[in-house]
Motif scaffolding. Structure first.
Motif, PDB file in Angstrom:
ATOM      1  N   GLY A   1       0.830  -1.138   0.065  1.00 46.81           N
ATOM      2  CA  GLY A   1      -0.144   0.034   0.177  1.00 46.81           C
ATOM      3  C   GLY A   1       1.060   1.241  -0.195  1.00 46.81           C
ATOM      4  N   TYR A   2       0.285   2.294  -0.422  1.00 54.67           N
ATOM      5  CA  TYR A   2       1.000   3.412  -0.513  1.00 54.67           C
ATOM      6  C   TYR A   2      -0.134   4.747  -0.596  1.00 54.67           C
ATOM      7  CZ  TYR A   2      -0.357   3.093  -5.415  1.00 54.67           C
ATOM      8  OH  TYR A   2      -1.177   3.015  -6.773  1.00 54.67           O
ATOM      9  N   ARG A   3       0.221   6.021  -0.578  1.00 56.04           N
ATOM     10  CA  ARG A   3      -0.508   7.254  -0.835  1.00 56.04           C
ATOM     11  C   ARG A   3      -0.113   8.040  -1.680  1.00 56.04           C
ATOM     12  NH1 ARG A   3      -1.725   9.745   4.940  1.00 56.04           N
ATOM     13  NH2 ARG A   3      -2.934   7.869   5.116  1.00 56.04           N
ATOM     14  N   VAL A   4      -1.046   8.496  -2.454  1.00 56.13           N
ATOM     15  CA  VAL A   4      -0.605   9.567  -3.492  1.00 56.13           C
ATOM     16  C   VAL A   4      -1.227  11.055  -2.937  1.00 56.13           C
ATOM     17  CG1 VAL A   4      -1.131  10.201  -5.723  1.00 56.13           C
ATOM     18  CG2 VAL A   4      -0.801   7.883  -5.340  1.00 56.13           C
ATOM     19  N   VAL A   5      -0.374  11.836  -3.080  1.00 57.85           N
ATOM     20  CA  VAL A   5      -0.616  13.389  -2.174  1.00 57.85           C
ATOM     21  C   VAL A   5      -0.622  14.237  -3.371  1.00 57.85           C
ATOM     22  CG1 VAL A   5      -0.010  14.866  -0.419  1.00 57.85           C
ATOM     23  CG2 VAL A   5      -0.163  12.403   0.085  1.00 57.85           C
ATOM     24  N   VAL A   6      -1.348  15.245  -3.464  1.00 58.87           N
ATOM     25  CA  VAL A   6      -1.157  16.374  -4.219  1.00 58.87           C
ATOM     26  C   VAL A   6      -1.365  17.574  -3.467  1.00 58.87           C
ATOM     27  CG1 VAL A   6      -1.650  17.612  -6.448  1.00 58.87           C
ATOM     28  CG2 VAL A   6      -2.118  15.041  -6.366  1.00 58.87           C
ATOM     29  N   ASN A   7      -0.381  18.227  -2.810  1.00 59.93           N
ATOM     30  CA  ASN A   7      -0.497  19.261  -1.976  1.00 59.93           C
ATOM     31  C   ASN A   7      -0.823  20.554  -3.075  1.00 59.93           C
ATOM     32  OD1 ASN A   7       0.315  18.064   0.166  1.00 59.93           O
ATOM     33  ND2 ASN A   7       2.286  18.346   0.111  1.00 59.93           N
ATOM     34  N   THR A   8      -1.743  21.498  -2.752  1.00 58.43           N
ATOM     35  CA  THR A   8      -2.298  22.276  -3.593  1.00 58.43           C
ATOM     36  C   THR A   8      -2.501  23.722  -2.816  1.00 58.43           C
ATOM     37  OG1 THR A   8      -3.510  20.788  -4.864  1.00 58.43           O
ATOM     38  CG2 THR A   8      -4.105  23.028  -5.158  1.00 58.43           C
ATOM     39  N   ASN A   9      -1.729  24.581  -3.345  1.00 61.09           N
ATOM     40  CA  ASN A   9      -1.557  26.327  -2.725  1.00 61.09           C
ATOM     41  C   ASN A   9      -1.270  26.248  -1.195  1.00 61.09           C
ATOM     42  OD1 ASN A   9      -1.980  27.127  -5.468  1.00 61.09           O
ATOM     43  ND2 ASN A   9      -4.295  27.540  -5.124  1.00 61.09           N
ATOM     44  N   GLU A  10      -1.364  27.403  -0.756  1.00 56.77           N
ATOM     45  CA  GLU A  10      -0.803  27.724   0.642  1.00 56.77           C
ATOM     46  C   GLU A  10      -1.378  26.784   1.690  1.00 56.77           C
ATOM     47  OE1 GLU A  10      -0.935  31.555   1.749  1.00 56.77           O
ATOM     48  OE2 GLU A  10       0.067  30.932   3.667  1.00 56.77           O
ATOM     49  N   ASN A  11      -2.787  26.345   1.932  1.00 56.04           N
ATOM     50  CA  ASN A  11      -3.252  25.498   2.908  1.00 56.04           C
ATOM     51  C   ASN A  11      -2.906  24.259   2.660  1.00 56.04           C
ATOM     52  OD1 ASN A  11      -4.088  27.696   4.465  1.00 56.04           O
ATOM     53  ND2 ASN A  11      -6.219  27.286   4.408  1.00 56.04           N
ATOM     54  N   GLY A  12      -2.732  23.828   1.353  1.00 57.93           N
ATOM     55  CA  GLY A  12      -2.224  22.328   1.087  1.00 57.93           C
ATOM     56  C   GLY A  12      -0.889  22.139   1.280  1.00 57.93           C
ATOM     57  N   GLY A  13      -0.132  22.909   1.633  1.00 61.27           N
ATOM     58  CA  GLY A  13       1.381  23.017   1.736  1.00 61.27           C
ATOM     59  C   GLY A  13       2.178  22.680   0.637  1.00 61.27           C
TER      60      GLY A  13
END
Ligand code: AMP
Ligand code: ZN
Length: 113
Positions: A80-92
């Motif tokens: 298992g794994y995680r895919v993350v898309v941080n987006t703009n300021e609050n998203g980091g």
């Protein structure tokens, strides 16, 4: 291509990266500051600032499929794994060129920080 975009500079080869996979539209390389035993970044070759800037010319489906393929090749798909898309300021988001983080090789917790 924005002159100072770090990931555009990786695409053009100006800045070296540990590239693990590439196709016509995208490249995948290891994160320089890994947050898990496997931490890869999938980015489109063409500059797109963030998920919020992705338009119809940005093939998000292909980027996701490539993420899944690379996770299998990396040997983290079954566990298992995680895919993350941080987006703009609050998203980091700190690098303003769309990227998918693939994190695996350890148990992820929820909620994320
Ligand atoms: P984000 O905070 O979601 O914008 O993610 C940016 C990611 O890019 C971070 O996880 C950084 O460790 C990573 N990063 C920054 N510079 C480089 C680099 N030169 N090569 C590989 N990864 C990088
Ligand atoms: Zn860029």
């Amino acid at each position: 291509m924005p002159e100072k975009c770090l990931f555009c500079r990786i695409v053009s080869g100006d800045i070296p990266a540990d590239i693990v996979s590439e196709d016509e539209e995208a490249i995948v390389f290891r994160d320089i500051n890994p947050q898990a035993p496997s931490h890869l970044l999938v980015i489109p070759r063409r500059h797109v600032g963030s998920l919020d800037d992705a338009d119809e010319a940005t093939d998000l489906g292909s980027l996701m499929r490539l993420a899944a393929e690379v996770a299998r090749d990396e040997g983290i798909a079954a566990s298992g794994y995680r895919v993350v898309v941080n987006t703009n300021e609050n998203g980091g988001q700190t690098v303003h060129h769309l990227h998918l983080h693939i994190l695996g090789g350890r148990l992820m917790t929820w909620p994320p920080g």
